[in-house]
Design a protein around this motif. Structure first.
Motif, short mmCIF file in Angstrom:
data_model
loop_
_atom_site.label_atom_id
_atom_site.label_comp_id
_atom_site.label_asym_id
_atom_site.label_seq_id
_atom_site.Cartn_x
_atom_site.Cartn_y
_atom_site.Cartn_z
N TRP A 11 7.49 -8.87 45.69
CA TRP A 11 6.11 -8.42 45.88
C TRP A 11 5.65 -8.44 47.33
CZ3 TRP A 11 3.88 -5.77 42.19
CH2 TRP A 11 4.40 -5.90 40.88
N LEU A 12 6.21 -9.33 48.17
CA LEU A 12 5.85 -9.34 49.59
C LEU A 12 6.84 -8.53 50.41
CD1 LEU A 12 4.16 -10.20 51.99
CD2 LEU A 12 5.43 -12.35 52.08
N ARG A 13 8.12 -8.92 50.38
CA ARG A 13 9.11 -8.24 51.19
C ARG A 13 9.36 -6.81 50.69
NH1 ARG A 13 13.07 -11.26 54.02
NH2 ARG A 13 14.77 -10.29 52.85
N GLY A 14 9.38 -6.64 49.37
CA GLY A 14 9.62 -5.31 48.81
C GLY A 14 8.35 -4.50 48.66
N GLN A 46 6.49 -19.84 53.72
CA GLN A 46 5.94 -19.62 55.06
C GLN A 46 5.64 -18.15 55.30
OE1 GLN A 46 5.15 -22.27 57.11
NE2 GLN A 46 4.00 -20.66 58.19
N LEU A 47 6.47 -17.27 54.75
CA LEU A 47 6.23 -15.83 54.88
C LEU A 47 4.87 -15.45 54.29
CD1 LEU A 47 9.66 -14.15 53.97
CD2 LEU A 47 8.57 -14.25 56.23
N VAL A 48 4.57 -16.00 53.11
CA VAL A 48 3.28 -15.71 52.48
C VAL A 48 2.14 -16.30 53.30
CG1 VAL A 48 1.88 -15.96 50.40
CG2 VAL A 48 4.35 -15.62 50.19
N CYS A 76 -0.52 -7.16 44.89
CA CYS A 76 0.80 -7.76 45.08
C CYS A 76 0.69 -9.26 45.34
CB CYS A 76 1.55 -7.08 46.22
SG CYS A 76 2.00 -5.36 45.90
N ILE A 77 -0.27 -9.65 46.18
CA ILE A 77 -0.47 -11.07 46.45
C ILE A 77 -0.94 -11.79 45.19
CG2 ILE A 77 -1.87 -12.74 47.73
CD1 ILE A 77 0.31 -11.48 49.41
N TRP A 115 -3.65 -19.80 47.74
CA TRP A 115 -2.26 -20.07 48.12
C TRP A 115 -2.08 -21.52 48.54
CZ3 TRP A 115 2.35 -18.43 47.32
CH2 TRP A 115 3.41 -18.78 48.16
N VAL A 116 -3.00 -22.05 49.31
CA VAL A 116 -2.93 -23.46 49.73
C VAL A 116 -2.96 -24.37 48.50
CG1 VAL A 116 -4.19 -25.31 50.89
CG2 VAL A 116 -3.91 -23.09 52.02
#
Length: 243
Positions: A135-138, A186-188, A220-221, A92-93
């Motif tokens: 994929w994150l929120r849902g 930022q959420l991820v 999902c990630i 991710w970074v």
């Protein structure tokens, strides 16, 4: 030029000494196509699903070669397949650093420009907002309505019955897109900061529906990472042509 849309009349057909020079295929199924003794000079293939199958050129499956070359061009891309929290955090970074470089290096006059029927930089960033929401929120957090109103959904969603009233009709300003995009990034980052192997292994429902696949949290990630890298490649490809 003739356009064929929504047709299956060419399935199983045989073309002999036919010319497709300069033809364009979009959102079409060419799986299982066999080409023999053909002129492929300048043939340009772009498929997000390439890495889920095979593509033989002169008897060689070139998919692993393409995958390896893209990993060379985009350092950190290989971590989109990571199985550990540490690997996913590192991936991710890497992809966010690559995106920051691209966004910062795009002149203002090109943020809304696009090539042919491809998305612009602004539209792409809006789509990545939607991908994170899905994929994150849902998917992971199971929010009933996870989508931000500026999200850019994929082509054909309305025909599939998706409620398009969720999304704003008028395009948002670039500054707003950047702000919402930063919130989703930022959420991820925050989610991955405390993710454990046990959490990554938990099962979830497919946020786009269907009962044939129940992804893990880690899956999902990984989809989010795949979306980030794929659309970064598209944007860099198109910006290079626009310049």
């Amino acid at each position: 030029m003739t356009t064929y849309s929504g047709t299956d009349e060419f399935e199983g057909a045989t073309f002999v000494r036919a010319s497709f020079k300069g033809a364009t295929l979009r959102f079409s199924d060419v799986s299982g196509v066999t080409m023999r003794s053909v002129d492929v000079g300048g043939l340009d293939i772009d498929s997000h699903d390439l890495f889920f199958g095979s593509l033989f050129v002169n008897g060689v499956d070139v998919v692993p070669l393409v995958d390896a070359e893209l990993n060379r061009q985009f350092p950190g891309r290989e971590l989109q397949k990571a199985e550990t929290p540490e690997g996913l955090r590192e991936g991710w970074v890497a992809v966010q650093a690559a995106w920051q470089e691209t966004v910062a290096g795009t002149p203002p006059e090109l943020v809304d420009a696009h090539v042919e029927e491809e998305w612009s930089l602004v539209q792409t960033l809006r789509h990545l907002v939607l991908a994170t929401d899905a994929w994150l929120r849902g998917g992971i957090l199971r929010m009933p309505q996870p989508f931000h109103e500026i999200g850019q959904i994929f082509t054909g969603a309305e025909e599939m019955g998706f409620d398009m009233s969720i999304f704003r009709a008028e395009p948002p300003a670039y500054d707003e897109v950047l702000a919402v995009r930063a919130e989703r990034q930022q959420l991820v980052t925050d989610f991955l900061a405390t993710a454990t192997p046990e959490l990554l292994a938990e099962e979830r429902d497919n946020p786009w529906g269907g009962d044939d696949w129940h992804p893990s949290v880690g899956d999902c990630i990984r989809v989010i990472l795949e979306e980030e890298w794929a659309h970064l490649r598209y944007v860099r490809r198109d910006l290079a042509r626009l310049r």
